[in-house]
Scaffold this motif. Sequence first.
Motif, PDB file in Angstrom:
ATOM      1  N   LEU A 208      31.732  -7.309  33.264  1.00  0.00           N
ATOM      2  CA  LEU A 208      31.526  -8.718  33.615  1.00  0.00           C
ATOM      3  C   LEU A 208      30.905  -9.489  32.456  1.00  0.00           C
ATOM      4  CD1 LEU A 208      30.246  -8.799  37.306  1.00  0.00           C
ATOM      5  CD2 LEU A 208      32.525  -9.322  36.431  1.00  0.00           C
ATOM      6  N   GLU A 209      30.041  -8.829  31.681  1.00  0.00           N
ATOM      7  CA  GLU A 209      29.468  -9.483  30.516  1.00  0.00           C
ATOM      8  C   GLU A 209      30.548  -9.785  29.474  1.00  0.00           C
ATOM      9  OE1 GLU A 209      25.797  -7.780  28.984  1.00  0.00           O
ATOM     10  OE2 GLU A 209      25.438  -6.828  30.923  1.00  0.00           O
ATOM     11  N   ALA A 210      31.509  -8.880  29.323  1.00  0.00           N
ATOM     12  CA  ALA A 210      32.622  -9.140  28.412  1.00  0.00           C
ATOM     13  C   ALA A 210      33.443 -10.322  28.900  1.00  0.00           C
ATOM     14  CB  ALA A 210      33.497  -7.894  28.291  1.00  0.00           C
ATOM     15  N   LEU A 211      33.669 -10.399  30.207  1.00  0.00           N
ATOM     16  CA  LEU A 211      34.411 -11.519  30.781  1.00  0.00           C
ATOM     17  C   LEU A 211      33.643 -12.819  30.595  1.00  0.00           C
ATOM     18  CD1 LEU A 211      36.853 -12.532  32.345  1.00  0.00           C
ATOM     19  CD2 LEU A 211      35.703 -11.855  34.462  1.00  0.00           C
ATOM     20  N   ALA A 212      32.340 -12.792  30.810  1.00  0.00           N
ATOM     21  CA  ALA A 212      31.525 -13.990  30.616  1.00  0.00           C
ATOM     22  C   ALA A 212      31.596 -14.472  29.174  1.00  0.00           C
ATOM     23  CB  ALA A 212      30.073 -13.710  31.013  1.00  0.00           C
ATOM     24  N   ALA A 213      31.580 -13.534  28.218  1.00  0.00           N
ATOM     25  CA  ALA A 213      31.675 -13.914  26.809  1.00  0.00           C
ATOM     26  C   ALA A 213      33.022 -14.552  26.513  1.00  0.00           C
ATOM     27  CB  ALA A 213      31.464 -12.683  25.926  1.00  0.00           C
ATOM     28  N   GLY A 214      34.098 -13.984  27.077  1.00  0.00           N
ATOM     29  CA  GLY A 214      35.425 -14.557  26.865  1.00  0.00           C
ATOM     30  C   GLY A 214      35.558 -15.939  27.468  1.00  0.00           C
ATOM     31  N   LEU A 215      34.980 -16.153  28.635  1.00  0.00           N
ATOM     32  CA  LEU A 215      35.027 -17.472  29.266  1.00  0.00           C
ATOM     33  C   LEU A 215      34.226 -18.488  28.448  1.00  0.00           C
ATOM     34  CD1 LEU A 215      34.638 -16.379  32.979  1.00  0.00           C
ATOM     35  CD2 LEU A 215      36.681 -17.366  31.931  1.00  0.00           C
ATOM     36  N   ALA A 216      33.101 -18.036  27.879  1.00  0.00           N
ATOM     37  CA  ALA A 216      32.315 -18.934  27.023  1.00  0.00           C
ATOM     38  C   ALA A 216      33.122 -19.354  25.806  1.00  0.00           C
ATOM     39  CB  ALA A 216      31.019 -18.251  26.596  1.00  0.00           C
ATOM     40  N   GLU A 217      33.889 -18.415  25.237  1.00  0.00           N
ATOM     41  CA  GLU A 217      34.747 -18.766  24.097  1.00  0.00           C
ATOM     42  C   GLU A 217      35.783 -19.804  24.486  1.00  0.00           C
ATOM     43  OE1 GLU A 217      34.998 -15.188  20.890  1.00  0.00           O
ATOM     44  OE2 GLU A 217      36.355 -15.027  22.603  1.00  0.00           O
ATOM     45  N   LEU A 218      36.224 -19.785  25.746  1.00  0.00           N
ATOM     46  CA  LEU A 218      37.205 -20.765  26.230  1.00  0.00           C
ATOM     47  C   LEU A 218      36.547 -22.075  26.654  1.00  0.00           C
ATOM     48  CD1 LEU A 218      39.454 -18.423  28.424  1.00  0.00           C
ATOM     49  CD2 LEU A 218      39.979 -19.336  26.153  1.00  0.00           C
ATOM     50  N   GLY A 219      35.221 -22.134  26.601  1.00  0.00           N
ATOM     51  CA  GLY A 219      34.522 -23.337  27.013  1.00  0.00           C
ATOM     52  C   GLY A 219      34.456 -23.523  28.511  1.00  0.00           C
ATOM     53  N   LEU A 220      34.528 -22.418  29.270  1.00  0.00           N
ATOM     54  CA  LEU A 220      34.508 -22.479  30.726  1.00  0.00           C
ATOM     55  C   LEU A 220      33.150 -22.038  31.255  1.00  0.00           C
ATOM     56  CD1 LEU A 220      38.035 -20.957  31.441  1.00  0.00           C
ATOM     57  CD2 LEU A 220      37.399 -23.374  31.324  1.00  0.00           C
ATOM     58  N   PRO A 221      32.579 -22.771  32.195  1.00  0.00           N
ATOM     59  CA  PRO A 221      31.238 -22.435  32.700  1.00  0.00           C
ATOM     60  C   PRO A 221      31.270 -21.225  33.617  1.00  0.00           C
ATOM     61  CG  PRO A 221      32.123 -24.297  33.922  1.00  0.00           C
ATOM     62  CD  PRO A 221      33.125 -23.990  32.825  1.00  0.00           C
ATOM     63  N   THR A 222      30.217 -20.432  33.561  1.00  0.00           N
ATOM     64  CA  THR A 222      30.108 -19.247  34.407  1.00  0.00           C
ATOM     65  C   THR A 222      28.732 -19.188  35.045  1.00  0.00           C
ATOM     66  OG1 THR A 222      29.295 -17.838  32.614  1.00  0.00           O
ATOM     67  CG2 THR A 222      31.689 -17.916  32.947  1.00  0.00           C
ATOM     68  N   LEU A 223      28.663 -18.470  36.147  1.00  0.00           N
ATOM     69  CA  LEU A 223      27.405 -18.100  36.779  1.00  0.00           C
ATOM     70  C   LEU A 223      27.419 -16.583  36.926  1.00  0.00           C
ATOM     71  CD1 LEU A 223      27.127 -20.834  39.566  1.00  0.00           C
ATOM     72  CD2 LEU A 223      25.790 -20.697  37.454  1.00  0.00           C
ATOM     73  N   MET A 224      26.563 -15.923  36.160  1.00  0.00           N
ATOM     74  CA  MET A 224      26.520 -14.467  36.178  1.00  0.00           C
ATOM     75  C   MET A 224      25.406 -14.002  37.107  1.00  0.00           C
ATOM     76  SD  MET A 224      27.146 -11.337  35.308  1.00  0.00           S
ATOM     77  CE  MET A 224      28.061 -11.073  33.782  1.00  0.00           C
ATOM     78  N   PHE A 225      25.781 -13.298  38.180  1.00  0.00           N
ATOM     79  CA  PHE A 225      24.795 -12.816  39.139  1.00  0.00           C
ATOM     80  C   PHE A 225      24.486 -11.332  38.956  1.00  0.00           C
ATOM     81  CE2 PHE A 225      26.152 -16.765  40.928  1.00  0.00           C
ATOM     82  CZ  PHE A 225      25.014 -17.276  41.528  1.00  0.00           C
ATOM     83  N   GLY A 226      25.268 -10.631  38.137  1.00  0.00           N
ATOM     84  CA  GLY A 226      24.894  -9.288  37.739  1.00  0.00           C
ATOM     85  C   GLY A 226      25.171  -8.209  38.757  1.00  0.00           C
ATOM     86  N   ALA A 227      24.308  -7.194  38.736  1.00  0.00           N
ATOM     87  CA  ALA A 227      24.558  -5.962  39.481  1.00  0.00           C
ATOM     88  C   ALA A 227      24.167  -6.086  40.947  1.00  0.00           C
ATOM     89  CB  ALA A 227      23.779  -4.816  38.838  1.00  0.00           C
ATOM     90  N   ALA A 228      24.914  -5.363  41.787  1.00  0.00           N
ATOM     91  CA  ALA A 228      24.565  -5.123  43.194  1.00  0.00           C
ATOM     92  C   ALA A 228      24.119  -6.391  43.917  1.00  0.00           C
ATOM     93  CB  ALA A 228      23.484  -4.049  43.278  1.00  0.00           C
TER      94      ALA A 228
END
Length: 329
Positions: A208-228
Amino acid sequence: MTEPSPGLTSGAVARRLGVAPTTLRSWDRRYGIGPTAHESGRHRRWAPGDIAVLQEMCRLTASGVPPAEAARAALAGAAPAAPTTEEVPAGRTAREPALGDVRRELRGLGRAAVRLDSEAMDELLESAVARHGLVAAWEEVMAPALHAVGRKWETSEDRYVEVEHLLSWHVSTALRRVGAAGSAGLPEAGTPPVLLACVPNEQHTLPLEALAAGLAELGLPTLMFGAAVPPEALDQAVRRTGPAAVVLWAQARSTAHHPLARHVADTSWGVRGARTRTTVLLAGPGWAGRTPAPGMLRPAGLREALSLLRELCTAGRGGEGPAVPVAGS
């Protein structure tokens, strides 16, 4: 008369062995392990014999020998030559997988991880992203190295746990650097976020961290809630944020929570007559074996997930959406 080979530069040797160039300089300064034909004012060049000494130094330190003792043994030629990728190093059983031979960066990262060489891991990860881009660096270097270290831990009676933890930390750090650089550009106004969460009982967050980094490169906002993430918390987050998509990660079938995914896909918000639902991406090997229900997608990997999410975020801004089944309003 044929001119002698000039040898390899320090940078080339460092990439081959999976060490930081600063580590080579430190070993030369502290223990005298350096190019035998180094001329003042000229670039350092490593001959085959010099590289053999370095390989032995790397092998010994990776096996736990203190650097000073390893240097004495390597210079004296007291230990056998470093094994090739086909040989089984001392202390490792034949069933344990080698730490990567997919590509040079993968081999180097694995060696650096076993040596607990933080500086080398940082440099190798940064170089992999810069040379190959985030997606290729994740799919061909980071993820295979993590998998190889995990396999070593599983097959070696709980050895190498410290290697797995340290490598995970440095991969996470590298991914966050990519995300921080990408997030320098603000997302377009009105773009709904992508919500990223692991299902309950799931602790693997790096994909998910890799996906968040890729979305940031695309300029797309994310909300990362993490594990469990507890189901109640996920439900509240969806209702409060109205995300363009929700990505649920499950590493194993034992953690995949199909009722939760169905609930999120059926959750709606907004005023009566204009209710909205989100698309759920079932990410990770835990979801394999079932056909995604309406309102759900199962991307094959990081590249496909980024493509789908970019289209979904475009749809959330009122543009043309993806040609995929999305739950109706």
